[in-house]
Write a protein that holds these residues in place. Structure first.
Motif, PDB file in Angstrom:
ATOM      1  N   ASP A  18      20.210  19.445  26.661  1.00  0.00           N
ATOM      2  CA  ASP A  18      19.485  19.457  25.387  1.00  0.00           C
ATOM      3  C   ASP A  18      19.086  20.874  24.993  1.00  0.00           C
ATOM      4  O   ASP A  18      19.141  21.238  23.812  1.00  0.00           O
ATOM      5  CB  ASP A  18      18.256  18.561  25.456  1.00  0.00           C
ATOM      6  CG  ASP A  18      18.613  17.080  25.539  1.00  0.00           C
ATOM      7  OD1 ASP A  18      19.759  16.719  25.214  1.00  0.00           O
ATOM      8  OD2 ASP A  18      17.731  16.297  25.938  1.00  0.00           O
ATOM      9  N   ASP A  19      18.678  21.683  25.975  1.00  0.00           N
ATOM     10  CA  ASP A  19      18.307  23.071  25.688  1.00  0.00           C
ATOM     11  C   ASP A  19      19.517  23.869  25.204  1.00  0.00           C
ATOM     12  O   ASP A  19      19.411  24.670  24.268  1.00  0.00           O
ATOM     13  CB  ASP A  19      17.724  23.740  26.929  1.00  0.00           C
ATOM     14  CG  ASP A  19      16.429  23.094  27.384  1.00  0.00           C
ATOM     15  OD1 ASP A  19      15.653  22.625  26.533  1.00  0.00           O
ATOM     16  OD2 ASP A  19      16.195  23.055  28.607  1.00  0.00           O
ATOM     17  N   LEU A  20      20.663  23.645  25.842  1.00  0.00           N
ATOM     18  CA  LEU A  20      21.887  24.328  25.426  1.00  0.00           C
ATOM     19  C   LEU A  20      22.276  23.896  24.023  1.00  0.00           C
ATOM     20  O   LEU A  20      22.602  24.737  23.176  1.00  0.00           O
ATOM     21  CB  LEU A  20      23.031  24.051  26.407  1.00  0.00           C
ATOM     22  CG  LEU A  20      24.384  24.646  26.027  1.00  0.00           C
ATOM     23  CD1 LEU A  20      24.308  26.168  25.906  1.00  0.00           C
ATOM     24  CD2 LEU A  20      25.437  24.216  27.041  1.00  0.00           C
ATOM     25  N   ALA A  21      22.227  22.609  23.757  1.00  0.00           N
ATOM     26  CA  ALA A  21      22.578  22.108  22.421  1.00  0.00           C
ATOM     27  C   ALA A  21      21.674  22.731  21.363  1.00  0.00           C
ATOM     28  O   ALA A  21      22.150  23.129  20.288  1.00  0.00           O
ATOM     29  CB  ALA A  21      22.486  20.587  22.383  1.00  0.00           C
ATOM     30  N   ALA A  22      20.385  22.853  21.648  1.00  0.00           N
ATOM     31  CA  ALA A  22      19.457  23.445  20.684  1.00  0.00           C
ATOM     32  C   ALA A  22      19.763  24.921  20.465  1.00  0.00           C
ATOM     33  O   ALA A  22      19.733  25.403  19.317  1.00  0.00           O
ATOM     34  CB  ALA A  22      18.020  23.258  21.169  1.00  0.00           C
ATOM     35  N   LEU A  83      21.132  28.527  30.987  1.00  0.00           N
ATOM     36  CA  LEU A  83      21.435  27.216  30.402  1.00  0.00           C
ATOM     37  C   LEU A  83      22.840  26.718  30.696  1.00  0.00           C
ATOM     38  O   LEU A  83      23.068  25.508  30.686  1.00  0.00           O
ATOM     39  CB  LEU A  83      21.242  27.263  28.881  1.00  0.00           C
ATOM     40  CG  LEU A  83      19.860  27.621  28.368  1.00  0.00           C
ATOM     41  CD1 LEU A  83      19.849  27.635  26.853  1.00  0.00           C
ATOM     42  CD2 LEU A  83      18.814  26.670  28.922  1.00  0.00           C
ATOM     43  N   ALA A  84      23.805  27.624  30.912  1.00  0.00           N
ATOM     44  CA  ALA A  84      25.201  27.179  30.985  1.00  0.00           C
ATOM     45  C   ALA A  84      26.069  28.131  31.786  1.00  0.00           C
ATOM     46  O   ALA A  84      25.765  29.316  31.911  1.00  0.00           O
ATOM     47  CB  ALA A  84      25.772  27.059  29.569  1.00  0.00           C
ATOM     48  N   GLU A  85      27.156  27.559  32.274  1.00  0.00           N
ATOM     49  CA  GLU A  85      28.288  28.351  32.753  1.00  0.00           C
ATOM     50  C   GLU A  85      29.190  28.507  31.546  1.00  0.00           C
ATOM     51  O   GLU A  85      29.365  27.563  30.768  1.00  0.00           O
ATOM     52  CB  GLU A  85      29.027  27.610  33.861  1.00  0.00           C
ATOM     53  CG  GLU A  85      28.204  27.395  35.107  1.00  0.00           C
ATOM     54  CD  GLU A  85      28.943  26.557  36.132  1.00  0.00           C
ATOM     55  OE1 GLU A  85      30.187  26.516  36.105  1.00  0.00           O
ATOM     56  OE2 GLU A  85      28.264  25.939  36.951  1.00  0.00           O
ATOM     57  N   ARG A  86      29.783  29.678  31.382  1.00  0.00           N
ATOM     58  CA  ARG A  86      30.579  29.874  30.175  1.00  0.00           C
ATOM     59  C   ARG A  86      31.763  30.783  30.437  1.00  0.00           C
ATOM     60  O   ARG A  86      31.757  31.604  31.358  1.00  0.00           O
ATOM     61  CB  ARG A  86      29.734  30.454  29.049  1.00  0.00           C
ATOM     62  CG  ARG A  86      29.247  31.850  29.337  1.00  0.00           C
ATOM     63  CD  ARG A  86      28.303  32.335  28.248  1.00  0.00           C
ATOM     64  NE  ARG A  86      27.772  33.621  28.625  1.00  0.00           N
ATOM     65  CZ  ARG A  86      27.962  34.737  27.960  1.00  0.00           C
ATOM     66  NH1 ARG A  86      28.672  34.743  26.853  1.00  0.00           N
ATOM     67  NH2 ARG A  86      27.455  35.876  28.378  1.00  0.00           N
TER      68      ARG A  86
END
Length: 97
Positions: A18-22, A83-86
């Motif tokens: 949810d944090d990544l989506a925001a 927040l993410a691996e990218r």
């Protein structure tokens, strides 16, 4: 001058979807408003809701450089690793219709 496409794949860290989506949603308006931006689209994997794709298109590499200097991109950089691996690739056109 040739257009520049950036494709970024992002997988949310556990419990951070949810944090990544925001964060990604907050990038849409400001990025699309940049004068050198032609496209800034956010996609989500149909089978894995933790996976997002950013599809970006800029008029040239100067526009990419300008994008990376904006406050919204600097905020993204400050938060994205927690927040993410990218992964991302910067692409030049070869045969584009």
């Amino acid at each position: 001058m040739a257009t520049v496409k950036i494709m970024a794949m992002l997988r949310a860290r556990a419990g951070r979807t949810d944090d990544l989506a925001a964060l990604l949603d907050g990038m849409l308006g400001p990025s699309r408003a940049e004068p050198g931006n032609l496209r800034y689209d956010l996609w989500r994997d149909r089978d894995d809701p933790d996976v997002f794709a950013l599809d970006e298109l800029y008029v040239d590499f100067d526009a990419v450089t300008a994008h990376r200097a904006t406050p919204h991109f600097q905020r993204y950089l400050a938060l994205i690793n927690e927040l993410a691996e990218r992964s991302a690739v910067v692409l030049d056109p070869v045969a584009v219709a």
